[in-house]
Design a protein around this motif. Structure first.
Motif, PDB file in Angstrom:
ATOM      1  N   SER A  85       2.951   3.012  -5.442  1.00 35.61           N
ATOM      2  CA  SER A  85       1.686   3.562  -5.934  1.00 35.61           C
ATOM      3  C   SER A  85       1.658   5.081  -5.856  1.00 35.61           C
ATOM      4  CB  SER A  85       0.515   3.001  -5.121  1.00 35.61           C
ATOM      5  OG  SER A  85       0.196   1.693  -5.530  1.00 35.61           O
ATOM      6  N   VAL A  86       0.944   5.672  -6.808  1.00 28.75           N
ATOM      7  CA  VAL A  86       0.703   7.118  -6.747  1.00 28.75           C
ATOM      8  C   VAL A  86      -0.762   7.385  -6.419  1.00 28.75           C
ATOM      9  CG1 VAL A  86       2.594   7.667  -8.287  1.00 28.75           C
ATOM     10  CG2 VAL A  86       0.315   7.276  -9.252  1.00 28.75           C
ATOM     11  N   ALA A  87      -1.503   6.325  -6.109  1.00 26.42           N
ATOM     12  CA  ALA A  87      -2.881   6.440  -5.617  1.00 26.42           C
ATOM     13  C   ALA A  87      -3.112   5.273  -4.681  1.00 26.42           C
ATOM     14  CB  ALA A  87      -3.878   6.408  -6.776  1.00 26.42           C
ATOM     15  N   ALA A  88      -3.872   5.503  -3.629  1.00 26.53           N
ATOM     16  CA  ALA A  88      -4.104   4.450  -2.644  1.00 26.53           C
ATOM     17  C   ALA A  88      -5.128   3.442  -3.163  1.00 26.53           C
ATOM     18  CB  ALA A  88      -4.606   5.052  -1.341  1.00 26.53           C
ATOM     19  N   THR A 101      -1.934 -11.518   0.405  1.00 31.26           N
ATOM     20  CA  THR A 101      -1.668 -10.228  -0.232  1.00 31.26           C
ATOM     21  C   THR A 101      -1.187 -10.411  -1.667  1.00 31.26           C
ATOM     22  OG1 THR A 101       0.624 -10.174   0.589  1.00 31.26           O
ATOM     23  CG2 THR A 101      -1.064  -9.085   1.936  1.00 31.26           C
ATOM     24  N   VAL A 102      -1.499  -9.425  -2.479  1.00 34.42           N
ATOM     25  CA  VAL A 102      -0.873  -9.219  -3.779  1.00 34.42           C
ATOM     26  C   VAL A 102      -0.310  -7.806  -3.736  1.00 34.42           C
ATOM     27  CG1 VAL A 102      -2.406 -10.796  -5.018  1.00 34.42           C
ATOM     28  CG2 VAL A 102      -3.042  -8.376  -4.778  1.00 34.42           C
ATOM     29  N   CYS A 103       0.449  -7.447  -4.742  1.00 34.90           N
ATOM     30  CA  CYS A 103       0.949  -6.068  -4.815  1.00 34.90           C
ATOM     31  C   CYS A 103       0.791  -5.563  -6.236  1.00 34.90           C
ATOM     32  CB  CYS A 103       2.411  -5.987  -4.384  1.00 34.90           C
ATOM     33  SG  CYS A 103       3.043  -4.276  -4.349  1.00 34.90           S
ATOM     34  N   LEU A 104      -0.142  -4.653  -6.429  1.00 37.94           N
ATOM     35  CA  LEU A 104      -0.280  -3.943  -7.698  1.00 37.94           C
ATOM     36  C   LEU A 104      -0.057  -2.470  -7.420  1.00 37.94           C
ATOM     37  CD1 LEU A 104      -2.604  -4.292 -10.671  1.00 37.94           C
ATOM     38  CD2 LEU A 104      -2.647  -2.114  -9.457  1.00 37.94           C
ATOM     39  N   HIS A 105       0.941  -1.883  -8.085  1.00 39.04           N
ATOM     40  CA  HIS A 105       1.223  -0.463  -7.897  1.00 39.04           C
ATOM     41  C   HIS A 105       0.227   0.359  -8.723  1.00 39.04           C
ATOM     42  CE1 HIS A 105       4.587  -1.278  -5.447  1.00 39.04           C
ATOM     43  NE2 HIS A 105       5.403  -1.667  -6.393  1.00 39.04           N
ATOM     44  N   VAL A 106      -0.583   1.135  -8.020  1.00 36.01           N
ATOM     45  CA  VAL A 106      -1.671   1.877  -8.650  1.00 36.01           C
ATOM     46  C   VAL A 106      -1.106   3.107  -9.346  1.00 36.01           C
ATOM     47  CG1 VAL A 106      -3.944   2.894  -8.285  1.00 36.01           C
ATOM     48  CG2 VAL A 106      -3.112   1.112  -6.721  1.00 36.01           C
ATOM     49  N   GLY A 107      -1.433   3.263 -10.628  1.00 37.77           N
ATOM     50  CA  GLY A 107      -0.928   4.388 -11.396  1.00 37.77           C
ATOM     51  C   GLY A 107      -1.914   5.545 -11.439  1.00 37.77           C
ATOM     52  N   ALA A 108      -1.462   6.654 -11.996  1.00 40.15           N
ATOM     53  CA  ALA A 108      -2.317   7.839 -12.095  1.00 40.15           C
ATOM     54  C   ALA A 108      -3.481   7.613 -13.045  1.00 40.15           C
ATOM     55  CB  ALA A 108      -1.498   9.037 -12.560  1.00 40.15           C
TER      56      ALA A 108
END
Length: 404
Positions: free
Chosen positions: A198-201, A225-232
């Protein structure tokens, strides 16, 4: 049908002094607004375990923020800031973080017009010897509108994850109007962060302490839990007058087979920690539709939930995902989503939401409005009138879903 929504209807006055520029000394000492059936109560976050139903599933996003902001300089002395967004080569996060001499990223580049074709050197104002030995360089490969592809090369054989830890800084939100400081390395990260990307929490999770997590666990709540990588893209305001003109960026996510099975067979309410968890969980139904109709999952499109009336049950959709995974012996579903959740959205999974207070005219505020049946303004009016702190380092809320 794409909803006809004017973004000006989701505006509110947010004075700069109401934006929390720094976290509180203790994560769980933030205020907690509880909204249920048009009633609002005020508590502290450390009270949240007592607010939750015993027989619930609570879902956290365990993505980890990477120090994705890098500062370089040209031979002319001009400074170039490079913000890594997502992998290009290698394309997988685990592979690019393991690369030992070069890799390519899609990036946002500040002062890109001043960067011609020269190779940049990392800005090293403190003359750090370890940074010097690493000799990190950046080359501009191509420009694509607002983003660019940048190739990084370095010496010493360390993985790129270590390069970022040594050379990069945590990309705190631009609305904090300050540089990244030492406190952000720890506090702009959840305690349960695990998978880099992620680039944002996922900021709703910043309030949880080990004591609060233990109390939730001891209450018998099923924690997943899941995992989504947060974008800009999470920082991008809606610039068009109508939401139909806004483009959502793709964000990759992963969900375990075990959680999909729990959701399929559930009789328990689902509590999502953060809007990223909501977007992941609600995307699952549409992934299932793709498996039913096309045989395999694809990225969930921004407007897919609004295109037609889907007749499949949630159980049928989850069965289709599980069949796809069984045929390939997969323990984890990995795909992506561009889903936008706005008023009129039909929620199929999430019953309760833990979240912070979001920016005016943002897609996150639209999601909140959809979740509380359009009643977002009384919630925000109360928060503004009663000293709540806003945005990433601000206070929290526990919202119960209310149909439109």
């Amino acid at each position: 049908m794409i909803p006809d929504i004017r973004i000006e209807d989701y505006d509110y006055p947010l004075p700069d002094d109401r934006i929390a520029k720094y976290p509180l000394e203790r994560r769980d000492s933030s205020k907690l607004l509880v909204y249920k059936d048009d009633n609002i109560e005020e508590h502290h976050f450390f009270d949240i375990p007592s607010m939750l139903p015993d027989d619930a599933i609570m879902v956290f996003n365990d993505t980890k923020v990477v120090p994705a902001r890098l500062h370089f300089c040209r031979d002319t002395g001009a400074h170039i800031e490079i913000f890594c967004l997502e992998p290009v080569q290698p394309q997988e996060y685990n592979q690019i973080f393991a690369a030992t001499d070069r890799c390519r990223w899609k990036c946002i580049v500040g002062n890109v017009k001043k960067w011609k074709s020269d190779i940049l050197s990392l800005y090293n104002p403190e003359s750090d010897e370890n940074v010097r030995k690493m000799d990190l360089k950046a080359s501009l490969v191509e420009r694509n509108g607002e983003t660019s592809v940048v190739e990084f090369t370095w010496q010493g054989g360390q993985p790129f994850s270590a390069v970022l830890e040594l050379c990069g800084s945590i990309p705190i939100p631009p609305y904090l109007n300050r540089d990244t400081e030492a406190i952000d390395k720890d506090r702009y990260q959840t305690l349960y962060a695990h998978y880099r990307g992620s680039v944002a929490a996922p900021t709703a999770g910043l309030h949880f302490t080990s004591e609060v997590l233990d109390a939730i666990r001891n209450k018998g709540i099923d924690m997943a839990t899941v995992c989504l990588h947060v974008g800009a893209g999470t920082f991008l305001p809606v610039k068009s007058s109508n939401v139909s003109g806004h483009t959502m960026h793709r964000e990759p996510f992963a969900v375990s087979r075990a959680l999909i099975e729990k959701l399929k067979n559930r009789s328990k309410p689902v509590i999502a920690v953060g809007t990223t968890s909501v977007r992941t969980l609600e995307s699952l139904y549409y992934v299932g539709v793709q498996c039913i109709e096309g045989g395999q999952p694809e990225d969930v499109g921004q407007w897919m939930p609004y295109e037609r009336d889907f007749k499949y049950s949630f159980e049928e959709a989850m069965d289709a995902i599980l069949s796809y995974m069984d045929a390939r012996s997969l323990d984890t579903l990995v795909t992506g989503t561009r889903i936008i959740i706005v008023p009129g959205f039909r929620f199929r999974v999430v019953d309760m939401l833990v979240t912070n207070f979001h920016q005016p005219q943002s897609t996150l505020l639209l999601l909140i409005s959809a979740f509380v049946g359009g009643r977002w303004r009384p919630v925000y009016d109360y928060a503004l009138a009663n000293g709540f702190r806003f945005l990433s380092y601000g206070d929290s809320s526990l919202l119960y879903r209310r149909p439109e």
